[in-house]
Motif scaffolding. Structure first.
Motif, PDB file in Angstrom:
ATOM      1  N   GLY A  22      14.480   7.354  41.269  1.00 42.01           N
ATOM      2  CA  GLY A  22      14.557   7.182  39.824  1.00 42.01           C
ATOM      3  C   GLY A  22      13.859   8.303  39.087  1.00 42.01           C
TER       4      GLY A  22
ATOM      5  N   PHE B 160      13.603   4.094  36.428  1.00 39.17           N
ATOM      6  CA  PHE B 160      12.640   4.978  35.769  1.00 39.17           C
ATOM      7  C   PHE B 160      11.247   4.377  35.922  1.00 39.17           C
TER       8      PHE B 160
ATOM      9  N   LEU C   2      19.704   3.860  32.267  1.00 41.88           N
ATOM     10  CA  LEU C   2      18.620   3.126  32.921  1.00 41.88           C
ATOM     11  C   LEU C   2      18.781   1.616  32.801  1.00 41.88           C
TER      12      LEU C   2
END
Length: 166
Positions: free
Chosen positions: A63, A102, A122
């Protein structure tokens, strides 16, 4: 500080003590430090692209973490968006896949970040907050249970149990 494999910490402490008392640093000590740094190799702190691709191909989720690791909380909205956009673009290009995860740099964020994530790919955003997540929790504030390489399965289970009890 290391010289010929030996720590010269005592000498450095003595120099710092004298510096705090208003004395100058002797040129020979400065030269010794400069000579040491010429031969010092900094350990690599980040993975290279080959390593990132290997863990991605092994089934781990890769990520984003911003482009330059700047804490979002200290950036204005356009800088935040650029940091996020650039990191996602690079990862997507290098890994040839959509980036959906993330982690906040230094765990710092505010509610304005959520708006930004709504306009991105995301789906899951990780905090540094410890704990267990519920289905009703925001996907932009995922808690974690910290573990170390030295933790046994028993220690990890205990950490999970203690997180549930909170």
């Amino acid at each position: 500080m290391v010289q010929n494999g030996k720590i010269i910490q005592d000498e450095a402490e003595e120099v710092l003590t004298k510096l705090n008392q208003g004395e100058d640093i002797k040129q020979e000590f400065v030269q010794k430090v400069e000579d040491e740094w010429k031969n010092f190799e900094m350990p690599r702190l980040m993975m290279n692209w080959k390593e990132i691709k290997e863990i991605d191909n092994s089934g781990f989720i890769v990520g984003s973490h911003t482009h330059m690791h700047k804490p979002l909380l200290f950036l204005d909205s356009s800088q935040r968006e650029e940091e996020l956009k650039r990191s996602i673009e690079i990862l997507s290009h290098k890994l040839n896949k959509e980036i959906t995860h993330f982690a906040y740099p230094n765990g710092l964020y505010d509610n304005d970040c959520f708006k930004m994530f709504n306009n991105s790919s995301l789906q899951f955003v990780y905090t540094t907050k410890p704990g267990i997540n519920k289905q009703t929790d925001s996907p932009y504030e995922i808690k974690r249970i910290g573990s170390n390489a030295s933790d046994s399965i028993g220690i990890i289970l205990m950490k999970m149990y203690l997180s549930i009890r909170k």
